[in-house]
Design an enzyme around this catalytic site. Structure first.
Site, PDB file in Angstrom:
ATOM      1  N   LYS A 137       7.747   2.935   7.977  1.00  0.00           N
ATOM      2  CA  LYS A 137       8.701   3.166   6.876  1.00  0.00           C
ATOM      3  C   LYS A 137       8.951   4.658   6.734  1.00  0.00           C
ATOM      4  O   LYS A 137       8.124   5.503   7.110  1.00  0.00           O
ATOM      5  CB  LYS A 137       8.190   2.595   5.551  1.00  0.00           C
ATOM      6  CG  LYS A 137       6.886   3.212   5.004  1.00  0.00           C
ATOM      7  CD  LYS A 137       7.076   4.410   4.107  1.00  0.00           C
ATOM      8  CE  LYS A 137       5.750   5.088   3.808  1.00  0.00           C
ATOM      9  NZ  LYS A 137       5.811   6.408   3.271  1.00  0.00           N
ATOM     10  N   ASP A 160       1.758   0.521   0.222  1.00  0.00           N
ATOM     11  CA  ASP A 160       2.941   0.386   1.076  1.00  0.00           C
ATOM     12  C   ASP A 160       2.987  -0.933   1.838  1.00  0.00           C
ATOM     13  O   ASP A 160       3.916  -1.173   2.611  1.00  0.00           O
ATOM     14  CB  ASP A 160       2.979   1.521   2.116  1.00  0.00           C
ATOM     15  CG  ASP A 160       3.256   2.870   1.494  1.00  0.00           C
ATOM     16  OD1 ASP A 160       3.924   2.923   0.439  1.00  0.00           O
ATOM     17  OD2 ASP A 160       2.810   3.879   2.070  1.00  0.00           O
ATOM     18  N   SER A 192      -0.352   0.455   6.917  1.00  0.00           N
ATOM     19  CA  SER A 192       0.245  -0.611   6.101  1.00  0.00           C
ATOM     20  C   SER A 192       0.998  -1.599   6.986  1.00  0.00           C
ATOM     21  O   SER A 192       0.995  -2.807   6.727  1.00  0.00           O
ATOM     22  CB  SER A 192       1.205  -0.019   5.068  1.00  0.00           C
ATOM     23  OG  SER A 192       0.507   0.880   4.239  1.00  0.00           O
ATOM     24  N   ALA A 193       1.647  -1.109   8.036  1.00  0.00           N
ATOM     25  CA  ALA A 193       2.328  -1.995   8.987  1.00  0.00           C
ATOM     26  C   ALA A 193       1.301  -2.903   9.664  1.00  0.00           C
ATOM     27  O   ALA A 193       1.533  -4.108   9.825  1.00  0.00           O
ATOM     28  CB  ALA A 193       3.091  -1.175  10.029  1.00  0.00           C
ATOM     29  N   GLY A 248       1.752   3.513   8.984  1.00  0.00           N
ATOM     30  CA  GLY A 248       1.309   2.731  10.143  1.00  0.00           C
ATOM     31  C   GLY A 248       0.174   1.780   9.786  1.00  0.00           C
ATOM     32  O   GLY A 248       0.164   0.624  10.229  1.00  0.00           O
ATOM     33  N   MET A 287       4.006   7.615   7.810  1.00  0.00           N
ATOM     34  CA  MET A 287       4.945   6.566   8.230  1.00  0.00           C
ATOM     35  C   MET A 287       4.403   5.170   7.906  1.00  0.00           C
ATOM     36  O   MET A 287       4.974   4.162   8.326  1.00  0.00           O
ATOM     37  CB  MET A 287       5.212   6.650   9.738  1.00  0.00           C
ATOM     38  CG  MET A 287       5.698   7.995  10.234  1.00  0.00           C
ATOM     39  SD  MET A 287       7.402   8.346   9.770  1.00  0.00           S
ATOM     40  CE  MET A 287       8.294   7.217  10.830  1.00  0.00           C
ATOM     41  N   ALA A 301      -1.887   8.505  10.297  1.00  0.00           N
ATOM     42  CA  ALA A 301      -1.949   9.559   9.264  1.00  0.00           C
ATOM     43  C   ALA A 301      -0.731  10.474   9.306  1.00  0.00           C
ATOM     44  O   ALA A 301      -0.826  11.677   9.114  1.00  0.00           O
ATOM     45  CB  ALA A 301      -3.237  10.389   9.401  1.00  0.00           C
ATOM     46  N   PRO A 324       2.559   6.582  14.602  1.00  0.00           N
ATOM     47  CA  PRO A 324       1.489   7.583  14.592  1.00  0.00           C
ATOM     48  C   PRO A 324       0.559   7.419  13.385  1.00  0.00           C
ATOM     49  O   PRO A 324       0.987   6.999  12.310  1.00  0.00           O
ATOM     50  CB  PRO A 324       2.234   8.915  14.538  1.00  0.00           C
ATOM     51  CG  PRO A 324       3.622   8.591  14.092  1.00  0.00           C
ATOM     52  CD  PRO A 324       3.895   7.183  14.515  1.00  0.00           C
TER      53      PRO A 324
HETATM   54  O1  C5P Z   1      -2.598   2.578  -1.781  1.00  0.00           O
HETATM   55  P1  C5P Z   1      -2.994   3.467  -0.664  1.00  0.00           P
HETATM   56  O2  C5P Z   1      -4.330   3.087  -0.078  1.00  0.00           O
HETATM   57  O3  C5P Z   1      -1.931   3.611   0.355  1.00  0.00           O
HETATM   58  O4  C5P Z   1      -3.184   4.932  -1.289  1.00  0.00           O
HETATM   59  C1  C5P Z   1      -3.894   5.945  -0.611  1.00  0.00           C
HETATM   60  C2  C5P Z   1      -4.169   7.103  -1.572  1.00  0.00           C
HETATM   61  O5  C5P Z   1      -2.934   7.777  -1.868  1.00  0.00           O
HETATM   62  C3  C5P Z   1      -4.705   6.688  -2.925  1.00  0.00           C
HETATM   63  O6  C5P Z   1      -6.111   6.600  -2.895  1.00  0.00           O
HETATM   64  C4  C5P Z   1      -4.253   7.843  -3.803  1.00  0.00           C
HETATM   65  O7  C5P Z   1      -5.063   8.979  -3.664  1.00  0.00           O
HETATM   66  C5  C5P Z   1      -2.901   8.182  -3.223  1.00  0.00           C
HETATM   67  N1  C5P Z   1      -1.796   7.487  -3.908  1.00  0.00           N
HETATM   68  C6  C5P Z   1      -1.447   7.859  -5.199  1.00  0.00           C
HETATM   69  N2  C5P Z   1      -0.422   7.219  -5.835  1.00  0.00           N
HETATM   70  C7  C5P Z   1       0.271   6.239  -5.212  1.00  0.00           C
HETATM   71  C8  C5P Z   1      -0.053   5.844  -3.884  1.00  0.00           C
HETATM   72  C9  C5P Z   1      -1.103   6.501  -3.269  1.00  0.00           C
HETATM   73  O8  C5P Z   1      -2.070   8.757  -5.777  1.00  0.00           O
HETATM   74  N3  C5P Z   1       1.271   5.640  -5.854  1.00  0.00           N
END
Ligand code: C5P
Length: 307
Positions: free
Chosen positions: A13, A144, A111-112, A109, A107, A104, A102
């Site tokens: 994404k 995501d 989550s995909a 990845g 994008m 980190a 890729p």
């Molecule tokens: O939900 P996800 O595991 O993708 O989020 C990774 C990290 O990104 C979270 O632990 C947080 O630190 C940060 N994050 C955030 N607010 C969001 C999405 C992610 O602070 N809406």
């Protein structure tokens, strides 16, 4: 014993706009974003394991095993575990993850992989899962992941997990500039917090952007691309600003950091423009970003599906 794998594919994404609100009590930030799925995919094969075990092997685009993703943090495996628990499945699964997105890079990845794992495991375990339930499980795995299931173009709210499809008329084309060194999403959010702009409790999407997407007005789109995490990503990786400047000089309509970075997106009109921008930007990227690489992508494309 394992069965033949069932394969699913899910897209990367980009965020055409990302408005970040205040940090919530649960530590996440309230977001208003416009997602678009682009034609860069990870594939996940799910093979049922009779012994009840869960395992994963991740291969890069050249079929080499990637060791850096440990199993407990692998979003694909976490998604499989969440689905198994919800439906009390006795069997296990082995996942083969073939990565083109890729790691980190901003994008989505991981989550995909999670979205593709949900679709592949549901089929491999012969579960009848309502789409709304799959979205709920996806949201619990990562912010995501629901969008990786739905794909196309969508507004994301909440922490990004509430997705509402929107219309996007013609395709958008991008030169993607990435590097071997990822940026940590939590670190980028924390830096954005430290940089301290006052953030609204409930950020909103700019409706002019939705209109530009619907009508295919590229010039308006270029002026409305926006990322509240961009300043934080540029401060953590100063070379990115030089690449954005090179993109502008090369004739890209606009450039921005994708999600939490470090991948950059340069908006171009077509393949010819993409080739010209790539030729001019690649040498700059090679100088200022470790292990840089460029690639042309376009969207929107569908979300996770069997193939
Ligand atoms: O939900 P996800 O595991 O993708 O989020 C990774 C990290 O990104 C979270 O632990 C947080 O630190 C940060 N994050 C955030 N607010 C969001 C999405 C992610 O602070 N809406």
């Amino acid at each position: 014993m394992t069965t033949q794998p069932v394969w699913a594919r899910a897209p990367a994404k980009i965020n055409l706009s990302l408005h970040v609100g205040a940090r919530r009590p649960d530590g996440f930030h309230e977001l208003a974003t416009v997602y678009q799925a682009v034609d860069l995919f990870d594939d996940v094969g799910a093979s049922v394991r009779d012994d009840g075990g869960l395992s994963v092997r991740t291969l890069d685009g050249r079929g080499r095993a990637l060791a850096e993703l440990d199993d407990s943090r692998h979003l694909g495996l976490r998604a499989a575990a969440a689905l198994r628990e919800r439906y009390r499945v006795a069997a296990g699964v082995h996942l083969d993850v073939a990565k083109s997105i890729p790691i980190a890079a901003g994008m989505a990845g991981g989550s995909a992989d999670a979205a593709a794992a949900l679709v592949a495991c549901a089929a491999a375990w012969r579960l009848d899962v309502a789409p709304a339930e799959l979205l709920r499980i996806a949201a619990a795995v990562g912010s995501d992941v629901p969008f990786a299931l739905t794909g196309e173009t969508a507004v994301g709210t909440g922490r990004g997990e509430q997705v509402q499809p929107v219309e996007a008329a013609p395709p958008t084309h991008w030169v993607m500039v990435s590097s071997g060194q990822g940026l940590s999403t939590p670190a980028v959010y924390a830096t954005a917090d430290r940089m301290g702009d006052a953030r609204p409790a409930s950020p909103v999407v700019d409706h002019r952007l939705l209109t530009a997407l619907r009508t295919g007005d590229r010039q308006a789109l270029a002026g409305l691309l926006h990322n509240d995490l961009q300043a934080a990503a540029l401060s953590l990786r100063p070379g990115l600003a030089e690449v954005l400047a090179a993109g502008a000089a090369a004739g890209a309509r606009a450039g921005l950091v994708s999600g939490s970075g470090p991948t950059l997106l340069l908006l171009v009109d077509d393949d010819t423009a993409a080739a010209a921008v790539t030729a001019q930007v690649a040498p700059v990227a090679a100088t200022v970003l470790a292990g840089s690489w460029l690639r042309t992508v376009s969207g929107p494309v569908p979300g996770a599906r069997l193939h």
